[in-house]
Design a protein around this motif. Structure first.
Motif, PDB file in Angstrom:
ATOM      1  N   UNK A 132      -1.185  -4.806   3.417  1.00  0.00           N
ATOM      2  CA  UNK A 132      -0.829  -6.143   3.896  1.00  0.00           C
ATOM      3  C   UNK A 132      -0.457  -7.064   2.745  1.00  0.00           C
ATOM      4  N   UNK A 133      -1.192  -6.985   1.638  1.00  0.00           N
ATOM      5  CA  UNK A 133      -0.870  -7.805   0.473  1.00  0.00           C
ATOM      6  C   UNK A 133       0.508  -7.456  -0.080  1.00  0.00           C
ATOM      7  N   UNK A 134       0.854  -6.179  -0.068  1.00  0.00           N
ATOM      8  CA  UNK A 134       2.178  -5.780  -0.534  1.00  0.00           C
ATOM      9  C   UNK A 134       3.292  -6.394   0.293  1.00  0.00           C
ATOM     10  N   UNK A 141      10.853  -8.811   2.537  1.00  0.00           N
ATOM     11  CA  UNK A 141      10.358  -8.368   3.844  1.00  0.00           C
ATOM     12  C   UNK A 141      10.742  -9.372   4.925  1.00  0.00           C
ATOM     13  N   UNK A 142      10.756  -8.907   6.152  1.00  0.00           N
ATOM     14  CA  UNK A 142      11.111  -9.766   7.291  1.00  0.00           C
ATOM     15  C   UNK A 142      10.062 -10.873   7.417  1.00  0.00           C
ATOM     16  N   UNK A 143      10.477 -12.139   7.640  1.00  0.00           N
ATOM     17  CA  UNK A 143       9.527 -13.249   7.669  1.00  0.00           C
ATOM     18  C   UNK A 143       8.355 -13.051   8.624  1.00  0.00           C
ATOM     19  N   UNK A 144       8.629 -12.556   9.821  1.00  0.00           N
ATOM     20  CA  UNK A 144       7.547 -12.349  10.774  1.00  0.00           C
ATOM     21  C   UNK A 144       6.540 -11.335  10.238  1.00  0.00           C
ATOM     22  N   UNK A 145       7.041 -10.286   9.579  1.00  0.00           N
ATOM     23  CA  UNK A 145       6.139  -9.282   9.012  1.00  0.00           C
ATOM     24  C   UNK A 145       5.270  -9.896   7.921  1.00  0.00           C
ATOM     25  N   UNK A 146       5.816 -10.823   7.156  1.00  0.00           N
ATOM     26  CA  UNK A 146       5.048 -11.443   6.068  1.00  0.00           C
ATOM     27  C   UNK A 146       3.928 -12.335   6.617  1.00  0.00           C
ATOM     28  N   UNK A 175      -6.092  -5.819  -5.715  1.00  0.00           N
ATOM     29  CA  UNK A 175      -5.499  -4.810  -4.824  1.00  0.00           C
ATOM     30  C   UNK A 175      -3.972  -4.785  -4.820  1.00  0.00           C
ATOM     31  N   UNK A 176      -3.315  -5.720  -5.481  1.00  0.00           N
ATOM     32  CA  UNK A 176      -1.857  -5.748  -5.508  1.00  0.00           C
ATOM     33  C   UNK A 176      -1.403  -5.876  -6.959  1.00  0.00           C
ATOM     34  N   UNK A 177      -0.747  -4.841  -7.512  1.00  0.00           N
ATOM     35  CA  UNK A 177      -0.243  -3.653  -6.846  1.00  0.00           C
ATOM     36  C   UNK A 177      -1.354  -2.703  -6.392  1.00  0.00           C
TER      37      UNK A 177
END
Length: 243
Positions: A132-134, A141-146, A175-177
């Motif tokens: 999810x953090x990625x 990424x698509x705005x809704x996905x973010x 955790x990111x990366x």
């Protein structure tokens, strides 16, 4: 390494009441996903904390939207909208965050706040959180996905980390990366510790099993040279959430 897909919030199964009101007031082109709803019947007020990505903005923000119940008792009037009050990245702590935390803990407040990732094991929950953090940090990424990824991140943190310590960005630093290896130590059936090797030193996350699944309850993340200076409200947490 194949990364797991983070769980996607499903509004059909979430008890959100005020999504239509929030979306009615969003600026053109913005997308939002609620992460917390707080109703205070005595004050006739409603607070919605939502992950919001505005048109043309680089970053998703966790914004507080405040509404007041109209005299008809059926509709809400917006009092204040779009205050980015919880940090998703390093920066100054918002002075009104303590007010939100007190409101959440107030008696007779009606709170909706899904907490915990639905995973059988803490490692699987951390894999979901890292995925999810990625997505959250992926500007392509698509705005809704973010914004849905941001909602997953919030679900994965308990109130001590999210609201009291405002330490979402510290968990993200661990955790990111996505780490190549995470060592899990089971402390009990409902508690676990994760040790994550990072270039600046090992980070430690503690997890607790909540009603909705596993959630990060404390974070000890070594500061990097480009991190903000340590401050009392964002200092290292121990297992109890104390400084």
């Amino acid at each position: 390494m194949n990364e797991p897909e983070p769980p996607t919030p499903d509004r059909a199964t979430e008890p959100w009441r005020f999504v239509p009101t929030l979306e009615q007031h969003l600026p053109a082109g913005a997308v939002a996903e609620p992460v917390l709803e707080l109703s205070q019947p005595r004050q006739r007020s409603v607070v919605v904390l939502a992950a919001v990505l505005r048109s043309g903005s680089e970053h998703v923000e966790l914004e507080r939207w405040t509404f007041e119940q109209n005299p008809d008792g059926e509709s809400l009037r917006m009092v204040e909208g779009g205050t980015a009050i919880v940090r998703l990245r390093p920066g100054s702590r918002h002075p009104q965050l303590a007010e939100l935390r007190r409101a959440v803990a107030a008696p007779r407040a009606v709170l909706t706040r899904p907490m915990g990732l639905p995973a059988d094991e803490p490692k699987a929950a951390l894999d979901q959180l890292a995925a999810a953090l990625g997505i959250l940090h992926d500007g392509g990424a698509e705005p809704r996905a973010r914004v849905q990824a941001a909602a997953t991140v919030v679900r994965a943190l308990d109130d001590t980390v999210l609201l009291e310590r405002d330490a979402t960005w510290e968990v993200a630093a661990a955790l990111d990366p996505v780490p190549s290896e995470i060592e899990i130590q089971r402390l009990s059936d409902r508690r676990a510790k994760a040790i994550i090797e990072r270039p600046g030193g090992a980070a430690t996350l503690e997890l607790q099993r909540k009603t909705g699944g596993w959630a990060v309850s404390s974070a000890d993340v070594p500061k990097q040279a480009n991190d903000e200076p340590a401050m009392p409200e964002t200092a290292t947490l121990d297992a109890s959430g104390d400084l």
